[in-house]
Design an enzyme around this catalytic site. Sequence first.
Site: not given
Ligand code: CAA
Length: 387
Positions: A30, A80, A112, A153, A202, A234, A243, A273, A306
């Site tokens: 979706d 990075e 970052c 991302t 993370s 960030h 959040k 990002n 991170s």
């Molecule tokens: N409609 C609306 N929302 C939906 C949806 C839909 N159809 N399907 C899923 N969602 C929502 C989920 O409910 C979830 O919301 P919440 O966060 O409120 O729970 C959100 O979309 C994401 O869904 P998932 O958790 O299932 O997504 P994912 O498993 O694909 O992981 C992520 C998301 C963790 C951000 C992943 O993209 C990731 O690991 N990214 C890289 C790491 C990262 O960016 N970390 C951030 C902190 S670290 C940092 O900041 C340093 C840096 O730059 C890397």
Amino acid sequence: MIKTGIEAMSFYTPHRYISLATLAEQQGIDPEKFSRGIGQDKIALPGQDEDIVTMAAEAARPLIDRYGTDGIDTVMFATETGIDQSKAAGIYVHRLLGLNANCRNVELKQACYSATAALQMACSYVARRPDRKVLVIASDVARYDRDSSGEATQGAGAVAMLVSADPKLLEVGVVSGVFSEDIMDFWRPNHRRTPLFDGKFSTLRYLNAMLEAWRDYEANGGKSYAEFSRFCYHLPFSRMGEKAHRHLAKSAKADLDMSLALPGMEYNRVVGNSYTASIYLALISTLENAEEDLSGKSIGLFSYGSGATGEFFDATVVEGYQAHLFKQLHQTILEERMAVSYEDYVELWGAPVAQDGEELIFADEARGRYRLASINDHKRIYVDKHA
Ligand code: CAA
């Protein structure tokens, strides 16, 4: 006390992007998951003749054209995505921009976060030497494995900031709050082009680091939550900023007003990002997309890298700042980009990297003034198209 901060700042992002709607369609998920769930619409994609150096030079060029090179005696390059284990990327940029030879160059790393360390050190330096300026550059290519949860991302971009004792945009506050802990939430060993990460962990550690840094900021005599008119975070993806803002407002027992953080997310939503550059892209987005005059207003900033280090600090918008923005240029850069198909994205993502001294010559595709023309004998050859 001498006021120090950001005299001017500008960003650059490559001209290609893939829409996350295209990625969602390809993956059979979706599209709302990306647009609402992680709050992203597009991922900027550098071509083969673009990298952190070309993006950095593009970001800095408007600053040099408008404010000149006088007084710049330091280049601090935060990234990075370093291209060399030894030579600072800023040295190439220093030449491409025609900076004074009597200049120091250094590269900084902490995921970052490092551009914030650079900004703070630059402010301290110009407080001691008010006749000098520091060019702080944050430039990164956020590249995750295809079909990993991080794929949506990705992104790429650079921000350049002229730091001086004549801050025409933002005066950076002296008080800040910092926090570090040794964790494995996102890291990239030297042999890898893509990071290893624990996505959910993370995001939780990011929020924890923010609260710890905020508490330290308060303990050090920082401003109260109510004194801030805007917040910048960030933004690995813009939903992370939502959040963070919700978390901070709750901790400060304040009413949640998301409009204090949303203007800072506009550019990041369509760039993706950009690691070190991300929070400063959010800062530019805040200044350029605010509906009211922000003169004299305080902005709270949370920078996260991170591994992990976080810092909460503040900046005050200077009267007349609008005249020192590059809003038209930035909007043109974003508007004139082109979407690529999924197939073209896959090809770009998998483009070969030079192995063991082999020669690679890159087609002239970059739309900007600077490009990486070739890699030969382990050397990267950058070209100024105007030279
Ligand atoms: N409609 C609306 N929302 C939906 C949806 C839909 N159809 N399907 C899923 N969602 C929502 C989920 O409910 C979830 O919301 P919440 O966060 O409120 O729970 C959100 O979309 C994401 O869904 P998932 O958790 O299932 O997504 P994912 O498993 O694909 O992981 C992520 C998301 C963790 C951000 C992943 O993209 C990731 O690991 N990214 C890289 C790491 C990262 O960016 N970390 C951030 C902190 S670290 C940092 O900041 C340093 C840096 O730059 C890397």
